[in-house]
Design a protein around this motif. Sequence first.
Motif, short mmCIF file in Angstrom:
data_model
loop_
_atom_site.label_atom_id
_atom_site.label_comp_id
_atom_site.label_asym_id
_atom_site.label_seq_id
_atom_site.Cartn_x
_atom_site.Cartn_y
_atom_site.Cartn_z
N ASP A 12 0.82 -1.21 0.00
CA ASP A 12 0.00 0.00 0.00
C ASP A 12 0.86 1.26 0.00
O ASP A 12 0.47 2.28 -0.57
N SER A 13 2.01 1.18 0.63
CA SER A 13 2.88 2.36 0.76
C SER A 13 3.46 2.83 -0.57
O SER A 13 3.92 3.96 -0.68
N VAL A 14 3.43 1.97 -1.59
CA VAL A 14 4.03 2.35 -2.88
C VAL A 14 3.03 2.28 -4.03
O VAL A 14 3.36 2.65 -5.16
N LYS A 15 1.83 1.83 -3.75
CA LYS A 15 0.82 1.66 -4.80
C LYS A 15 0.55 2.99 -5.48
O LYS A 15 0.37 4.02 -4.82
N GLY A 16 0.55 2.97 -6.81
CA GLY A 16 0.32 4.19 -7.57
C GLY A 16 1.58 4.97 -7.87
O GLY A 16 1.57 5.89 -8.69
N ARG A 17 2.68 4.63 -7.21
CA ARG A 17 3.96 5.34 -7.44
C ARG A 17 5.02 4.43 -8.04
O ARG A 17 5.87 4.89 -8.81
N PHE A 18 5.00 3.15 -7.67
CA PHE A 18 6.00 2.20 -8.16
C PHE A 18 5.35 1.26 -9.18
O PHE A 18 4.18 0.91 -9.06
N THR A 19 6.15 0.86 -10.16
CA THR A 19 5.68 -0.10 -11.16
C THR A 19 6.73 -1.17 -11.37
O THR A 19 7.90 -0.85 -11.63
N ILE A 20 6.33 -2.42 -11.27
CA ILE A 20 7.24 -3.53 -11.50
C ILE A 20 6.99 -4.09 -12.89
O ILE A 20 5.85 -4.14 -13.36
N SER A 21 8.06 -4.47 -13.56
CA SER A 21 7.93 -5.05 -14.90
C SER A 21 9.05 -6.05 -15.11
O SER A 21 10.04 -6.07 -14.37
N SER A 22 8.88 -6.87 -16.13
CA SER A 22 9.84 -7.93 -16.38
C SER A 22 10.17 -8.01 -17.85
O SER A 22 9.28 -7.94 -18.70
N ASP A 23 11.46 -8.13 -18.16
CA ASP A 23 11.92 -8.40 -19.52
C ASP A 23 12.47 -9.82 -19.50
O ASP A 23 13.62 -10.04 -19.09
N ASN A 24 11.64 -10.76 -19.88
CA ASN A 24 12.03 -12.16 -19.76
C ASN A 24 13.20 -12.51 -20.67
O ASN A 24 14.02 -13.38 -20.35
N ALA A 25 13.31 -11.85 -21.81
CA ALA A 25 14.41 -12.11 -22.73
C ALA A 25 15.75 -11.74 -22.09
O ALA A 25 16.78 -12.37 -22.37
#
Length: 130
Positions: free
Chosen positions: A62-75
Amino acid sequence: EVQLVESGGGLVQAGGSLRLSCAASGFTFDDYAIGWFRQAPGKEREGVSCISRSDGSTYYADSVKGRFTISSDNAKNTVYLQMNSLKPEDTAVYYCAAVVTTAQAMDIMSNSPSAAMDYWGKGTLVTVSS
């Protein structure tokens, strides 16, 4: 041998942005999840975000929701944590960790996530000045 290497930490002013990277190597399996944790001086380690490689599900504290974004580059076997609108209270050492699982990100992070992780990186320091 599984290795996780974080990068991208540094000093930033409040309101600024940073992107952390977690480069993973040595995995001989496809079903795992990567979580980001942080630990500030004198505080317990906190689960910040998680992404499941199995189904792409994500989790945010909750402390980071809306500010942080996680993503993945599987390659590239790399997971990113884009951190925007940083606050001084985001100051901490940020760690990435991996767990071999097919579970969804929410389930991984909902109950003692630190204890659930199989592998840990060494961390990268994020300092947010006011």
